[in-house]
Every structure is written in C-alpha cells, then in structure tokens.
Design an enzyme around this catalytic site. Structure first.
Site, PDB file in Angstrom:
ATOM      1  N   TRP A  83       0.819  -1.214   0.000  1.00 19.10           N
ATOM      2  CA  TRP A  83       0.000   0.000   0.000  1.00 19.10           C
ATOM      3  C   TRP A  83       0.855   1.267   0.000  1.00 19.10           C
ATOM      4  CZ3 TRP A  83      -0.886  -4.053   3.447  1.00 19.10           C
ATOM      5  CH2 TRP A  83      -1.922  -4.918   3.068  1.00 19.10           C
ATOM      6  N   HIS A  84       2.047   1.189  -0.566  1.00 17.62           N
ATOM      7  CA  HIS A  84       2.920   2.353  -0.693  1.00 17.62           C
ATOM      8  C   HIS A  84       2.952   2.833  -2.135  1.00 17.62           C
ATOM      9  CE1 HIS A  84       5.364   0.976   3.105  1.00 17.62           C
ATOM     10  NE2 HIS A  84       4.119   1.337   3.385  1.00 17.62           N
TER      11      HIS A  84
END
Length: 300
Positions: free
Chosen positions: A247-248
């Site tokens: 989720w970066h």
C-alpha cells in the site's frame, strides 16, 4: 495559464451536489492520494486529451502525464503461525540491509486471522461453523524504488466508479533481481537461531535426532522453494506468484511532469496536488512521515 480552479463540486451522503467556491486568492489543494488525485484531475478535464475526449470529458488542460508513471513497491514474504504467544502489532521493526537504501527492506508484522472451521474438528463447546482465530506473523521484503511503472486511467466519466490501474510488477528485471535477493534474506532470517523459538514440533520424538521431535515452522500460504539458496529461477517464480502490495503506491501526478516543485498543477492556476501521487520514488520504508511533512509545509 488560462485555466484556473475556482472551487470544488462534491456530493453528500444523500447524493446531493454542492459547490464550494474559492475566496479571492484561494487555492484548491488536492490530497486524494495516489489513486484519487489523478482520477479527480482526469474527471476535471486535466489529463491526456485523447483519453478525455473518448469519454466525453471536456479538455481543460492537455496533460499527458496525469495517471502515468504509477509505481507500487512489490512485497513478498512468508507467514507462519508461531508456537509461542506474541504481541499483535503493525510493522514496527525494519531491517535496512544497505546504507544507501538500494537493497530490499525487511519488515515484520503480526495479527489475528480466522481459520476456516473446515480445517479443524468441532469440539463439545465449539460450533462446527465457528472460525478459530489464531495469531499469524509475516516476515516480508519490500523492493525499493521500484523501477517498474504502470498507469491509471478512467473506466468511465462517473466519479463514483473506481479507476483502472496496472502497476506492472517486475516488468523491469532489476526489480525482480532485487526481490530474489530480498526473499533469500527472509529465508536466512527464518533459518537463524533467533527464530527457533517460533518453530513447532513436527512428528514424534522417535522421528527426530537424539530422541527429540523435529521442529519446523507452521507456514500459512506459499512456502519457499527448497532450492532457494542456489536457484535464481525458482526464487524469481516465487516472487511473481506471491507478489502483493504494501500500500505504498505512488506516482500519477509526478513532480516535473504534472506538478512543479511547489506542487502546483502545471498549466493551471490556484490548483495544487499534495500527496504521494507526486513521488517518483517512495521515501524509505514508509512514506507516511514524508506525506505528513508535505502537508505541514504546504499549509505553513
């Protein structure tokens, strides 16, 4: 620029539309994240002219790089059910193998997950349909950068529809090579003496050496290839099969392509984008602190 932001149109929970207009000298600051900010620019007519025209969206600014240069750091790891109780935590411990941040980061997390009732017999006080909750720990590696890039595009002009995105994990061989090295580091951590406490007894005592039962990890999901230490091809296949997001994700409104050094959308006035969509590389192990400082500097 002839085009300037004058406000925003938003919808409340009753699906009523509202207009919020800028005061003189005001700005619209877009901070909808890597997936939301490019989407809102495209819906507002700021993006590749041909793509917008094909969806019937009036073109305000022909900005071909909106939604392009999207990146997501590949994550691969091994999950185990530890044999001893451990605290539940998000990622708090990080291994940084190289001083310049070019090697994969090692991270660990623990959490509670439900186990399907089909995987265990029902007891006298346990419903056969009730899940069993167990603690699981994951040791993972995160490829820095990365170099592989994808794109985001609108599926329709309807703002409530999710845009389409493709990150093209491991399309650059350099990222895949980084993953191979990182997965081997995960395997080395699992083989370390420090991790022995988390192994579970396997088989009977007679099957082990010197009267002790063999101990091994209770692995959930994919296991490492047996030849992980020598076979690059099998480890690379493991990387491709088990890749997941951390989720970066970032990009889509990259500095120098969509926004300038002050995060102003090029070709417009009174409009900035201030979030991770402006990054071409995710900073360090987690971008959260950098994003918070961006917001602080912008408002300051």
């Amino acid at each position: 620029p002839a085009v300037a932001a004058v406000g925003v149109v938003y919808q409340d929970r009753l699906f009523q539309l509202h207009h919020a207009l800028l005061r003189p000298g005001g700005e619209v600051i877009l901070s909808a994240g890597t997936l939301g900010s490019p989407q809102l620019l495209l819906l507002s007519g700021v993006g590749p002219a041909n793509d917008l025209t094909s969806l019937g969206i009036p073109v305000s600014v022909d900005a071909p790089d909106v939604g392009k240069h999207m990146f997501d750091n590949p994550r691969n790891g091994i999950s185990i059910i530890p044999s001893v109780p451990i605290d539940h935590s998000l990622i708090q411990v990080v291994g940084i193998p190289s001083a310049n941040g070019t090697a994969s980061y090692l991270e660990a997390a623990s959490y509670i997950v439900p186990v399907s009732p089909m995987l265990r017999p029902a007891g006298p006080f346990i419903s056969p349909t009730s899940p069993l909750y167990v603690t699981m720990a994951t040791i993972m590696e995160k490829v820095p950068g990365p170099l592989s890039e994808g794109s985001l595009w609108l599926s329709s002009p309807n703002p409530v529809e999710t845009p389409s995105v493709r990150f093209n994990y491991f399309s650059r061989p350099e990222d895949l090579a980084q993953c191979v090295v990182g997965v081997r580091r995960v395997a080395q951590v699992l083989q370390s003496r420090t991790m022995d406490i988390f192994r579970s007894s396997v088989g009977s005592a007679s099957q082990g050496r010197r009267g002790h039962a063999r101990r091994d990890f209770r692995i959930v999901g994919a296991t490492l290839p047996l030849d992980w230490s020598t076979n690059n091809t099998s480890v690379a296949d493991f990387c491709r099969r088990t890749v997941a997001t951390l989720w970066h994700y970032h990009g889509g409104c990259v500095v120098g392509r969509v926004v300038d050094k002050d995060f102003r959308v090029m070709g417009t006035q009174s409009l900035r984008v201030v979030d991770g969509s402006t990054f071409s590389v995710t900073p360090g192990t987690n971008p959260q602190a950098t994003v918070m400082m961006m917001g602080r500097c912008t408002w300051g």
